[in-house]
Scaffold this motif. Structure first.
Motif, PDB file in Angstrom:
ATOM      1  N   TYR A 274     -42.059  15.221  35.523  1.00 15.11           N
ATOM      2  CA  TYR A 274     -40.495  15.429  35.249  1.00 15.11           C
ATOM      3  C   TYR A 274     -40.050  13.944  35.395  1.00 15.11           C
ATOM      4  O   TYR A 274     -39.216  13.438  34.632  1.00 15.11           O
ATOM      5  CB  TYR A 274     -39.904  16.061  36.283  1.00 15.11           C
ATOM      6  CG  TYR A 274     -38.384  16.162  35.908  1.00 15.11           C
ATOM      7  CD1 TYR A 274     -37.765  17.027  35.322  1.00 15.11           C
ATOM      8  CD2 TYR A 274     -37.549  15.167  36.664  1.00 15.11           C
ATOM      9  CE1 TYR A 274     -36.534  17.139  34.993  1.00 15.11           C
ATOM     10  CE2 TYR A 274     -36.260  15.403  36.437  1.00 15.11           C
ATOM     11  CZ  TYR A 274     -35.594  16.453  35.580  1.00 15.11           C
ATOM     12  OH  TYR A 274     -34.316  16.137  35.294  1.00 15.11           O
ATOM     13  N   ARG A 275     -40.614  12.956  36.296  1.00 12.67           N
ATOM     14  CA  ARG A 275     -40.134  11.778  36.598  1.00 12.67           C
ATOM     15  C   ARG A 275     -40.202  10.776  35.292  1.00 12.67           C
ATOM     16  O   ARG A 275     -39.292  10.051  35.055  1.00 12.67           O
ATOM     17  CB  ARG A 275     -40.787  11.354  37.664  1.00 12.67           C
ATOM     18  CG  ARG A 275     -41.004   9.757  38.092  1.00 12.67           C
ATOM     19  CD  ARG A 275     -41.915   9.328  39.001  1.00 12.67           C
ATOM     20  NE  ARG A 275     -42.285   7.677  38.845  1.00 12.67           N
ATOM     21  CZ  ARG A 275     -42.970   7.162  38.071  1.00 12.67           C
ATOM     22  NH1 ARG A 275     -43.708   7.785  37.054  1.00 12.67           N
ATOM     23  NH2 ARG A 275     -43.443   5.892  38.095  1.00 12.67           N
ATOM     24  N   ARG A 276     -41.600  11.027  34.789  1.00 22.84           N
ATOM     25  CA  ARG A 276     -41.777  10.368  33.603  1.00 22.84           C
ATOM     26  C   ARG A 276     -40.887  10.571  32.557  1.00 22.84           C
ATOM     27  O   ARG A 276     -40.240   9.698  31.620  1.00 22.84           O
ATOM     28  CB  ARG A 276     -43.163  10.110  32.973  1.00 22.84           C
ATOM     29  CG  ARG A 276     -43.442   9.497  31.991  1.00 22.84           C
ATOM     30  CD  ARG A 276     -43.187   7.767  32.133  1.00 22.84           C
ATOM     31  NE  ARG A 276     -43.457   7.176  30.799  1.00 22.84           N
ATOM     32  CZ  ARG A 276     -42.706   6.168  30.462  1.00 22.84           C
ATOM     33  NH1 ARG A 276     -41.552   5.911  31.122  1.00 22.84           N
ATOM     34  NH2 ARG A 276     -42.917   5.476  29.174  1.00 22.84           N
ATOM     35  N   ALA A 277     -40.782  11.854  32.136  1.00 19.53           N
ATOM     36  CA  ALA A 277     -39.880  12.509  31.168  1.00 19.53           C
ATOM     37  C   ALA A 277     -38.424  12.045  31.214  1.00 19.53           C
ATOM     38  O   ALA A 277     -37.817  11.694  30.372  1.00 19.53           O
ATOM     39  CB  ALA A 277     -40.189  14.123  31.129  1.00 19.53           C
ATOM     40  N   ALA A 278     -37.867  11.895  32.455  1.00 17.92           N
ATOM     41  CA  ALA A 278     -36.500  11.688  32.689  1.00 17.92           C
ATOM     42  C   ALA A 278     -36.344  10.115  32.607  1.00 17.92           C
ATOM     43  O   ALA A 278     -35.390   9.751  31.898  1.00 17.92           O
ATOM     44  CB  ALA A 278     -36.217  11.803  34.074  1.00 17.92           C
ATOM     45  N   GLN A 279     -37.345   9.418  32.763  1.00 15.70           N
ATOM     46  CA  GLN A 279     -37.607   7.830  32.315  1.00 15.70           C
ATOM     47  C   GLN A 279     -37.289   7.832  31.138  1.00 15.70           C
ATOM     48  O   GLN A 279     -36.484   6.729  30.463  1.00 15.70           O
ATOM     49  CB  GLN A 279     -38.655   7.188  33.074  1.00 15.70           C
ATOM     50  CG  GLN A 279     -38.688   6.874  34.560  1.00 15.70           C
ATOM     51  CD  GLN A 279     -40.064   6.272  35.042  1.00 15.70           C
ATOM     52  OE1 GLN A 279     -41.001   6.409  34.341  1.00 15.70           O
ATOM     53  NE2 GLN A 279     -40.193   6.011  36.459  1.00 15.70           N
ATOM     54  N   ILE A 280     -38.006   8.581  30.091  1.00 21.87           N
ATOM     55  CA  ILE A 280     -37.962   8.112  28.698  1.00 21.87           C
ATOM     56  C   ILE A 280     -36.822   8.456  28.089  1.00 21.87           C
ATOM     57  O   ILE A 280     -36.314   7.712  27.224  1.00 21.87           O
ATOM     58  CB  ILE A 280     -39.159   9.216  27.974  1.00 21.87           C
ATOM     59  CG1 ILE A 280     -40.627   8.658  28.633  1.00 21.87           C
ATOM     60  CG2 ILE A 280     -39.046   9.018  26.438  1.00 21.87           C
ATOM     61  CD1 ILE A 280     -41.691   9.327  28.090  1.00 21.87           C
ATOM     62  N   LEU A 281     -36.332   9.664  28.522  1.00 26.84           N
ATOM     63  CA  LEU A 281     -34.928  10.005  27.986  1.00 26.84           C
ATOM     64  C   LEU A 281     -33.763   9.141  28.634  1.00 26.84           C
ATOM     65  O   LEU A 281     -33.094   8.739  27.697  1.00 26.84           O
ATOM     66  CB  LEU A 281     -34.482  11.480  28.585  1.00 26.84           C
ATOM     67  CG  LEU A 281     -35.393  12.545  28.240  1.00 26.84           C
ATOM     68  CD1 LEU A 281     -35.134  13.707  28.839  1.00 26.84           C
ATOM     69  CD2 LEU A 281     -35.209  12.792  26.413  1.00 26.84           C
TER      70      LEU A 281
END
Length: 333
Positions: A274-281
């Motif tokens: 989730y942390r990485r996905a939120a960063q990308i968004l």
């Protein structure tokens, strides 16, 4: 194979029986034919929502039966569609005269059996609409489906359409909001290990110790390709890029980000994804307005996860926030 089971042929029967005992305040279980309804069904004047599919994806679908979500769930054998003779009585049991919406994942058996049940229910005077969920961007066709598979987005369709039904929307309006959610959600998954179906006794596909499968489905079917194991950020990049490309998200949009465990992955690892996905968004100027992390649509004990992104509008956000009280999802009550 080590599993907490008795007879492999009795897994679904005993699991559903235990589910009913554990959540007797929320649901009623019919043993033969097998289906689960909310305790107060049918709710007067309310559109009924029915979903179902093969067992092995718990808490989907029975775990989402209750106020603000499903009125009934129909469990089939493990990774096997329920039959029309289960779906029809479940449909009739939740019909209050306002009609019933079937939420169906796009797998051939599910589609055919729910279609047959809908025709037979309509012959008995029950108006039925169908929302077909096909959010998986990984595979266009597989052994189990014609077109895209219905996967993690099913949970979001059930929650938002369920809230619309709970607030009193009519049959066509509930189906329309379900379709709108499906049109605006995309999902992709990864497996670090295969799962073992109890009656089969062996893994559903082969992975070497250093391999992962990108684009898997929820029945243990293989995905796009196998690659060497990567770190969490690298895997998340691989999952999110095709989702955002297919969805066509743009800077300034608002989304719900859903990281779902496949049954055998610790919650701590899901939060890393989730942390990485939120960063990308965030890097793309896309605002994460709502989130969901956990095991909500699983594949038995498979290690891995799926990532879903739902483009939100104000109505969908309000319906997501609306109260829900089910065994597996609850807030606002």
């Amino acid at each position: 194979m080590k599993k907490l089971i008795n007879d492999p042929r009795a897994v679904v029967d005993e699991s559903v029986e235990g589910f009913g005992l554990a959540h007797a305040d929320l649901v009623t279980v019919s043993a033969d034919p097998k289906y689960v309804t909310r305790k107060d069904a049918p709710v007067a004047g309310k559109v009924g929502l029915v979903s179902g599919g093969g067992s092995g994806h718990e808490p989907l679908h029975a775990g989402f039966v209750g106020r603000g979500m499903l009125d009934a769930a129909v469990p089939g054998a493990v990774f096997t569609s329920p039959t029309p003779d289960q779906i029809i009585p479940a449909t009739l049991a939740v019909n209050s005269g306002a009609g019933v919406v079937h939420i169906v994942k796009n797998y051939t058996g599910d589609v055919l059996n729910f279609e047959t049940a809908a025709e037979m229910a309509q012959a008995e005077g029950v108006e039925v609409r169908t929302v077909l969920v096909n959010d998986d961007v990984a595979v266009e066709d597989s052994l189990y489906t014609a077109g895209r598979r219905g996967v993690g987005g099913t949970v979001l369709v059930e929650k938002i359409a369920g809230a619309a039904a709970e607030r009193g929307d009519d049959l066509d309006a509930v189906a329309a909001i379900g379709d709108r959610v499906n049109q605006n959600v995309r999902t992709m998954g990864v497996a670090l290990s295969a799962c073992t179906v109890p009656h089969a006794g062996s893994p559903s596909f082969d992975l070497e110790d250093n391999e992962i499968e990108i684009g898997i489905g929820i029945h243990g079917e293989p995905g796009r390709h196998k690659i060497a194991m990567e770190n969490a950020d690298g895997i998340t990049n691989r999952l999110l890029e095709p989702i955002l490309s297919d969805l066509g998200t743009a800077s300034g949009e608002k989304v719900l980000l859903f990281v779902n465990g496949m049954g055998g992955t610790p919650l701590s690892e899901l939060y890393i994804v989730y942390r990485r996905a939120a960063q990308i968004l965030a890097e793309r100027g896309i605002a994460v307005e709502r989130s969901l992390v956990g095991n909500y649509i699983t594949s038995l004990e498979m290690q891995g996860c799926s990532v879903s992104v739902l483009r939100l509008d104000d109505e969908m956000t309000a319906l997501w926030d609306a109260p829900v009280h089910t065994p597996a999802l609850r807030w606002g009550v």
